[in-house]
Design an enzyme around this catalytic site. Structure first.
Site, PDB file in Angstrom:
ATOM      1  N   ASN A 144      -1.402  17.639  -4.680  1.00 61.27           N
ATOM      2  CA  ASN A 144      -1.097  18.332  -3.430  1.00 61.27           C
ATOM      3  C   ASN A 144      -2.351  18.723  -2.657  1.00 61.27           C
ATOM      4  OD1 ASN A 144      -1.078  20.171  -5.858  1.00 61.27           O
ATOM      5  ND2 ASN A 144      -1.179  21.751  -4.257  1.00 61.27           N
ATOM      6  N   HIS A 186       4.626  27.185 -10.382  1.00 62.59           N
ATOM      7  CA  HIS A 186       5.200  25.871 -10.049  1.00 62.59           C
ATOM      8  C   HIS A 186       6.443  25.548 -10.879  1.00 62.59           C
ATOM      9  CE1 HIS A 186       1.687  25.352  -7.635  1.00 62.59           C
ATOM     10  NE2 HIS A 186       0.857  25.236  -8.661  1.00 62.59           N
ATOM     11  N   HIS A 194      -2.064  25.117 -13.838  1.00 62.12           N
ATOM     12  CA  HIS A 194      -3.443  25.275 -14.309  1.00 62.12           C
ATOM     13  C   HIS A 194      -3.498  25.857 -15.716  1.00 62.12           C
ATOM     14  CE1 HIS A 194      -4.641  25.502  -9.777  1.00 62.12           C
ATOM     15  NE2 HIS A 194      -4.236  24.300 -10.150  1.00 62.12           N
TER      16      HIS A 194
END
Length: 472
Positions: free
Chosen positions: A237, A332, A361
């Protein structure tokens, strides 16, 4: 025990040194393991522009940001890319096998782009073809007194029992932690031969007006690895760079100008999705941020590509994407659900071995599960064990300035085998057609320590009931 400053290839970085064995408390549940390891240091800021890892090579118009990737479908080609700041200079790559005096040349192209108030340097891309397998080549770019030399090793010829070692990095960015990740990977005794990169490169778009100077610093930062072994690119992204409010309506502009990939040999119509064969692996790269619904170009290409995979030639089938289909972190959470609904049945039907993703992450590894039985009538909406399904590995833990994803959904779902909020890298070591070993290496450990690991048994060959080949 503590952090110690090291130097590697002229660059500085910190690594934790101390006991070779680091004890950690683990919480066990019926689902899997959630590590309770807590990092003590977390910079999460980009290194300053005057850092040594960003230094411009000396000399007028010296080539910089040199990187390579595979240049054809089977590993006999390499795309060499670099940038010159002052003028186009030479677009030629000189190359020669090690211990040979015969020098070859290949001619490339030069291009530039503008993004808001930024104008790029002169971006060179040159495809070197018809290389010998399993051979070390030296190569040279530049002209006059500012030439620079590097080297790479081509893979063995494609075949079912060819061993090969891949490194896995994602969401790297350019922080102090990012620097540690690259150094940690380079020093790993497992010696990855090619990096599978699962998206989100420079994070330039986190700066005002998507400051493309941070694309340049990232290119110089990663050169110390990417100039010597192919990095297989996946767009994330942070590569979209779609910003019509500042007059930039074309997505992926900086990424597609800077990072060429061999998409045409696999009959792809876009550099955002493509495939390569390398040693005993067939690697399919997908785009999480392009159209992927039924009848879109990506959908039609992907479903056709699966039917072209020859598991007798390349038994290991690997898929790279940016957004994970299975994710038990709050960050997410379920963003990959629509893609899972569209594509999971194909992954199971064709017995994909492993799907690597980034975006989150942190690190997570799944069991072999699928949720393809779900529909609105039968109300079955829980992933179940499925030996034909891939292992899903999220490795978006390169070290970028947005920091770690630390909040996890509780309780840990049954499909989750291991998860930990730490930065690190992975190693996927293919032994033969039936066995491969995956290991995850936490930045805070010695480079040889595997914080998590698993042996993978090839799904296709297991169902074919072929006799196992000894793992050396």
């Amino acid at each position: 025990m503590g952090f110690k400053l090291y130097s590697f290839a002229g660059f500085s970085f910190y690594l934790f040194v101390g006991l070779t064995l680091h004890l950690q408390v683990l919480e066990f549940c019926s689902a899997g393991t959630t590590s309770s390891y807590v990092r003590k240091y977390n910079y999460d800021i980009d290194m300053p522009l005057d850092s040594d890892v960003f230094r411009v090579p000396p000399g007028y118009n010296a080539p910089q940001q040199v990187h390579i990737t595979q240049g054809d479908s089977e590993g006999r080609g390499v795309i060499v890319s670099w940038i010159t700041a002052d003028e186009p200079g030479s677009n030629i790559v000189l190359y020669w096998p090690e211990n040979s005096k015969h020098i070859f040349r290949a001619d490339g192209i030069v291009l530039t782009y503008k993004y808001y108030n930024y104008t790029s340097g002169f971006i060179h891309h040159c495809t070197v073809e018809d290389l010998e397998y399993d051979t070390k080549y030296n190569y040279e770019v530049g002209i006059g007194n500012t030439t620079r030399q590097f080297w790479f090793v081509t893979p063995p010829k494609v075949g079912p029992d060819v061993p090969y070692t891949f490194g896995l990095i994602g969401d790297l960015g350019q922080t102090f932690d990012s620097n540690t990740t690259v150094a940690h990977y380079q020093l790993n005794p497992a010696k990855g031969q090619t990096v599978l990169y699962v998206g989100d490169l420079s994070y330039a778009d986190d700066y005002p007006y998507h400051n493309n100077i941070r694309w340049d610093t990232w290119g110089r930062f990663t050169e110390r690895s990417a100039a010597y072994q192919p990095w297989i690119w996946t767009a994330g992204n942070h590569e979209i760079d779609f910003s019509p409010n500042i007059g930039e309506p074309k997505p992926f502009k900086p990424y597609t100008h800077r990072y060429f990939v061999p998409y045409r040999p696999s009959d792809s119509t876009s550099p955002l999705w493509y495939s390569i064969k390398r040693a005993s692996a067939h690697i399919i790269v997908m785009s999480s941020y392009s159209g992927y619904g039924k009848y879109t170009p990506q959908y039609k290409w992907f479903t056709s590509e699966l039917s072209r995979v020859n598991r007798n030639e390349t038994p290991w089938l690997i898929v790279l994407m940016h957004c994970p289909m299975y994710n038990s972190y709050e960050t997410h959470y379920m963003e990959g659900e629509t893609m899972r609904v569209m594509y999971e049945k194909w992954l199971v039907e064709y017995k994909v071995d492993v799907v690597f993703a980034g975006h989150v992450h942190s690190y997570e590894r799944s069991e072999r599960v699928s949720n393809i039985r779900y529909n609105i009538v039968n109300k079955r909406c829980t992933p179940t064990k499925d030996e034909s399904a891939p292992v899903y590995i999220t490795i978006g833990d390169g070290g970028n300035l947005e920091g770690l994803a630390t909040k996890m959904t509780e309780p840990q779902p049954e499909y989750s085998a291991y998860r930990e909020a730490s930065f690190g890298h992975g190693i996927f070591d293919v032994k033969n057609r039936t066995h491969a070993h995956f290991s995850w290496h936490r930045n805070q450990d010695g480079v040889a320590i595997e914080a998590d690991s698993v042996w993978l048994h090839n799904r296709y060959w297991k169902t074919m009931a072929e006799p196992s080949i000894a793992v050396s």
